[in-house]
Structures are given as structure tokens and as C-alpha cells.
Design a protein around this motif. Structure first.
Motif, short mmCIF file in Angstrom:
data_model
loop_
_atom_site.label_atom_id
_atom_site.label_comp_id
_atom_site.label_asym_id
_atom_site.label_seq_id
_atom_site.Cartn_x
_atom_site.Cartn_y
_atom_site.Cartn_z
N ALA A 195 0.81 -1.22 0.00
CA ALA A 195 0.00 0.00 0.00
C ALA A 195 0.85 1.27 0.00
CB ALA A 195 -0.95 0.00 1.20
N THR A 196 2.15 1.16 0.28
CA THR A 196 2.98 2.36 0.22
C THR A 196 3.26 2.76 -1.23
OG1 THR A 196 5.05 1.10 0.38
CG2 THR A 196 4.07 1.89 2.44
N LEU A 197 3.02 1.87 -2.20
CA LEU A 197 3.17 2.23 -3.61
C LEU A 197 2.14 3.28 -4.00
CD1 LEU A 197 3.82 -1.23 -5.29
CD2 LEU A 197 5.43 0.67 -5.08
N PHE A 198 0.89 3.01 -3.66
CA PHE A 198 -0.19 3.99 -3.83
C PHE A 198 -1.38 3.56 -3.02
CE2 PHE A 198 -0.25 1.24 -7.58
CZ PHE A 198 -1.56 0.78 -7.64
N ASP A 199 -2.03 4.53 -2.41
CA ASP A 199 -3.20 4.30 -1.56
C ASP A 199 -3.90 5.64 -1.39
OD1 ASP A 199 -5.11 3.43 0.22
OD2 ASP A 199 -3.75 3.26 1.92
N VAL A 200 -4.97 5.85 -2.16
CA VAL A 200 -5.70 7.10 -2.06
C VAL A 200 -7.16 6.83 -1.74
CG1 VAL A 200 -4.18 8.46 -3.55
CG2 VAL A 200 -6.10 7.22 -4.57
N GLU A 201 -7.73 7.71 -0.96
CA GLU A 201 -9.14 7.67 -0.61
C GLU A 201 -9.83 8.75 -1.42
OE1 GLU A 201 -11.35 8.50 3.51
OE2 GLU A 201 -9.92 6.84 3.55
N VAL A 202 -10.96 8.39 -2.05
CA VAL A 202 -11.63 9.32 -2.94
C VAL A 202 -13.08 9.50 -2.47
CG1 VAL A 202 -12.02 9.95 -5.34
CG2 VAL A 202 -10.23 8.30 -4.78
N LYS A 203 -13.41 10.72 -2.10
CA LYS A 203 -14.77 11.03 -1.65
C LYS A 203 -15.77 10.81 -2.79
CE LYS A 203 -13.64 12.49 2.46
NZ LYS A 203 -13.92 11.68 3.62
N GLU A 204 -17.01 10.63 -2.42
CA GLU A 204 -18.09 10.37 -3.38
C GLU A 204 -18.49 11.61 -4.16
OE1 GLU A 204 -19.70 11.55 0.55
OE2 GLU A 204 -18.28 10.03 -0.02
N ASN A 205 -19.36 11.39 -5.16
CA ASN A 205 -20.01 12.47 -5.93
C ASN A 205 -19.02 13.43 -6.61
OD1 ASN A 205 -22.60 11.54 -5.20
ND2 ASN A 205 -22.43 12.58 -3.23
N GLY A 206 -18.09 12.86 -7.36
CA GLY A 206 -17.15 13.69 -8.11
C GLY A 206 -15.86 14.01 -7.37
N GLY A 207 -15.64 13.38 -6.23
CA GLY A 207 -14.40 13.60 -5.48
C GLY A 207 -13.19 13.17 -6.31
#
Length: 148
Positions: free
Chosen positions: A106-118
Motif C-alpha cells: 500500500a505504500t506504492l499507492f493508496d488514495v481515498e476518494v470522496k463520493e459524488n465527483g471527489g
């Protein structure tokens, strides 16, 4: 009293409909870049503008071009390939929050993306290869990022 029963039934139906998007529906295709179960193959994205590449001649704009992963209907739409170190933008069109988390590290990439166009961005790994990823919140959501 009937109003409470109706309200409870409505809430239960809403929860069940929401959870149906999380239900597994088969496996992943080994040869297709987009591997979310139950979706069509990924759409191929041509690189857009250079993102500050300082490489020598012959490197081309693809080496540092931005690519986009779009999340829609609990599925990833993944670019065909990205350059090592390229900026990858993630757009979430769903009404639920998602992640793009590398399977093996997960240190390679790990992003959290909010809903509704986040949106969120991450840097593609610097080594060429195929990197499997998933959504931490929805175990049926899988994809792979090809770095060339």
C-alpha cells in the motif's frame, strides 16, 4: 404505528439496494486492464499534457503525462498504461467513498476518494510492471495499473 413500519421497511430496502453494489459477481479477467467484476473492458486513455518531465530526447510526453482512473457504478475505468512516475488522477462518480490501494504494498499507492465527483491523485510506481489494486471498502472492486 404503520408509519414506523413503513419507515423501517424503506430504510431496510435502501440499505439492501446499497449493499447490492458491494456483492461479488465473478472473477477478474487476466488479460484485460480493467478487472472489476461484471464490467466491460477498460477504456483506453491517451496521455494528456506533460507533467514536468526532464528526460532526454525520445522520452516523449507519455513518460510524465497524467492519466485518469474513473470510478463509476462500483467499477474502475483504467487507462491502458501510464509512464513510470506519472501523476494518476482518480475521479469518483459514485455516491459511495472508494479507495485505490495497491494489493501488494500500500505504500506504492493508496488514495481515498470522496463520493459524488471527489478526486485524488497519486504518483505511479517508478518501476515498469502491472500493479493490482483494490477498494478497501468494497472487496469486489479490483483493477490493475500497467506502468510502461
Amino acid at each position: 404505528m404503520t408509519s414506523n413500519k413503513t419507515r423501517t421497511a424503506l430504510v431496510l430496502a435502501t440499505v439492501l439496494i446499497g449493499l447490492s453494489g458491494c456483492a461479488g459477481g465473478g472473477g477478474t479477467q487476466a488479460s484485460a486492464p480493467a478487472t472489476t467484476a461484471g464490467t466491460s473492458p477498460s477504456m483506453s486513455m491517451e496521455p494528456s499534457a506533460p507533467a514536468g518531465s526532464t528526460s532526454g530526447p525520445g522520452s516523449g510526453a507519455a513518460n510524465a503525462a497524467a492519466a485518469t482512473i474513473t470510478i463509476s457504478n462500483f467499477a474502475y475505468e483504467i487507462p491502458g498504461a501510464v509512464a513510470p512516475g506519472a501523476e494518476v488522477k482518480v475521479i469518483n462518480m459514485d455516491t459511495a467513498e472508494h479507495t485505490v490501494t495497491a494489493d501488494q504494498n500500500a505504500t506504492l499507492f493508496d488514495v481515498e476518494v470522496k463520493e459524488n465527483g471527489g478526486t485524488a491523485t497519486f504518483k505511479a510506481p517508478s518501476e515498469p510492471g502491472t500493479y493490482a489494486f483494490h477498494c478497501n471498502y468494497h472487496p469486489n472492486m479490483h483493477g490493475s495499473l500497467t506502468v510502461k
